[in-house]
Design a protein around this motif. Sequence first.
Motif, PDB file in Angstrom:
ATOM      1  N   ALA A   8       6.344  20.752 -30.277  1.00  0.00           N
ATOM      2  CA  ALA A   8       6.073  21.555 -31.476  1.00  0.00           C
ATOM      3  C   ALA A   8       5.601  20.678 -32.624  1.00  0.00           C
ATOM      4  N   ARG A  68       6.467  29.943 -34.588  1.00  0.00           N
ATOM      5  CA  ARG A  68       5.341  29.539 -33.735  1.00  0.00           C
ATOM      6  C   ARG A  68       4.588  30.725 -33.146  1.00  0.00           C
ATOM      7  N   HIS A  87      -0.299  30.851 -36.747  1.00  0.00           N
ATOM      8  CA  HIS A  87       0.971  30.306 -37.240  1.00  0.00           C
ATOM      9  C   HIS A  87       0.853  28.820 -37.599  1.00  0.00           C
ATOM     10  N   GLU A 106       8.734  21.612 -41.965  1.00  0.00           N
ATOM     11  CA  GLU A 106       9.166  22.346 -40.775  1.00  0.00           C
ATOM     12  C   GLU A 106      10.317  23.299 -41.096  1.00  0.00           C
ATOM     13  N   TRP A 126       9.558  25.987 -38.375  1.00  0.00           N
ATOM     14  CA  TRP A 126       8.871  25.385 -37.231  1.00  0.00           C
ATOM     15  C   TRP A 126       9.877  24.557 -36.430  1.00  0.00           C
TER      16      TRP A 126
END
Length: 241
Positions: A3, A73, A107, A185, A190
């Motif tokens: 990610a 995401r 996203h 994040e 995220w």
Amino acid sequence: MPATMELAIPTMVLALLIGTGIGMLAAVRNGRLTDQFVRVGALLGLSTPPFWLSLVVLYVFFYQLGLAPSGGRLSTGFSPPPTVTGMYTVDAALAGQWDVAWDAAQHLTLPVLVLTSLTVALLVRFVRSAMLEVLQQDYIRAAYAKGLPARVVLRRHLLRAGLVPVVTVSGLAFASLLSGTVLVESIFGWPGVGQYAYRSATALDLPAILGVSLFVALVYTLVNLTVDLLYGLIDPRIRLS
């Protein structure tokens, strides 16, 4: 980690393209109005807190304009694609799930926009300084004196000679992105290394914190090794010394 890589790779590619171009433009137009604007913009970018910029971007593009998702995401109506690389955009494209790939790319837009803005501001200052130093060298003046077009001088002589310090800074910036941008994040929800580190710290999970620290050390070691190897490709004098 996949990610975080999905954020770091497009951010670094965009930052290198934009930052190198703007930095070279500022160096060529040193002292002019364009250079002044670039210097002020880079200073503002470096002075902007990442969490503040993330909140502003969310407020404008999600809450006010509705042009991008708020975070995460994938949207709630989509399932993750079959895992190959762990990066949803790549895995969805490999599986032919183009609707999932498009949703994952949407996203990515806001966090990549924030990280690219901050990284470009860093790169522009170093690119400008490196290119200004090269522009003062005698062989650059000789190339112009021989009548070579400006685009040839910039591409073949200026860019390559000024890339060594730029590669150093780019490597450190990329390592920082791979190590996880905790605030960005966390704000965008995220699930990368940064958010994992934040949750581990708030939960006082010592083994997880140690694991993140080891991962960060490994990332910086590998990136610095890669940068050292790139020096020889960019400048043959380093390879022969």
